[in-house]
Design a protein around this motif. Sequence first.
Motif, PDB file in Angstrom:
ATOM      1  N   LYS A 173      22.608   4.028   7.812  1.00 40.29           N
ATOM      2  CA  LYS A 173      22.620   5.372   8.405  1.00 40.29           C
ATOM      3  C   LYS A 173      23.949   6.103   8.260  1.00 40.29           C
ATOM      4  O   LYS A 173      23.958   7.277   7.885  1.00 40.29           O
ATOM      5  CB  LYS A 173      22.213   5.314   9.877  1.00 40.29           C
ATOM      6  CG  LYS A 173      20.733   5.410  10.091  1.00 40.29           C
ATOM      7  CD  LYS A 173      20.334   5.287  11.557  1.00 40.29           C
ATOM      8  CE  LYS A 173      20.797   6.424  12.403  1.00 40.29           C
ATOM      9  NZ  LYS A 173      20.275   6.349  13.786  1.00 40.29           N
ATOM     10  N   TYR A 219      17.265   9.856   9.862  1.00 44.00           N
ATOM     11  CA  TYR A 219      16.522   8.620   9.609  1.00 44.00           C
ATOM     12  C   TYR A 219      15.110   8.757  10.159  1.00 44.00           C
ATOM     13  O   TYR A 219      14.907   9.220  11.282  1.00 44.00           O
ATOM     14  CB  TYR A 219      17.221   7.426  10.253  1.00 44.00           C
ATOM     15  CG  TYR A 219      16.396   6.157  10.218  1.00 44.00           C
ATOM     16  CD1 TYR A 219      16.173   5.492   9.018  1.00 44.00           C
ATOM     17  CD2 TYR A 219      15.822   5.659  11.375  1.00 44.00           C
ATOM     18  CE1 TYR A 219      15.399   4.341   8.987  1.00 44.00           C
ATOM     19  CE2 TYR A 219      15.057   4.503  11.341  1.00 44.00           C
ATOM     20  CZ  TYR A 219      14.844   3.853  10.143  1.00 44.00           C
ATOM     21  OH  TYR A 219      14.075   2.721  10.106  1.00 44.00           O
ATOM     22  N   PHE A 278      14.581   8.836   4.805  1.00 43.70           N
ATOM     23  CA  PHE A 278      15.431   9.823   5.452  1.00 43.70           C
ATOM     24  C   PHE A 278      14.928  11.216   5.124  1.00 43.70           C
ATOM     25  O   PHE A 278      14.364  11.444   4.050  1.00 43.70           O
ATOM     26  CB  PHE A 278      16.877   9.707   4.947  1.00 43.70           C
ATOM     27  CG  PHE A 278      17.593   8.482   5.417  1.00 43.70           C
ATOM     28  CD1 PHE A 278      18.375   8.518   6.558  1.00 43.70           C
ATOM     29  CD2 PHE A 278      17.506   7.291   4.720  1.00 43.70           C
ATOM     30  CE1 PHE A 278      19.053   7.383   6.993  1.00 43.70           C
ATOM     31  CE2 PHE A 278      18.178   6.153   5.146  1.00 43.70           C
ATOM     32  CZ  PHE A 278      18.955   6.215   6.290  1.00 43.70           C
TER      33      PHE A 278
END
Length: 84
Positions: free
Chosen positions: A38, A46, A62
């Motif tokens: 992330k 995300y 994502f």
Amino acid sequence: MTAMPISADARRNDQGAGREDVQQGKVKTPREIVDMIKPKMRGMQYLTFEYFPSTLVYRLKFLDGERVRFVDVDARTGRIIEVK
């Protein structure tokens, strides 16, 4: 060649295989992978992940603006393999 939809049974088997692979120490947990990746996907939201037990790969999804980006990650090391 056309893509075949994945059945619910196949998904359940992948989840079971993923759980087993984590318990046996073959791969990192999904949380570990997400926490590693992330921060590298700046500005992206995300969404979710999939696990592919045959290749020991997590595919993280994502949202990049209006575009969905797929990030394939080695489930053993957390190394990014490919961003699509």
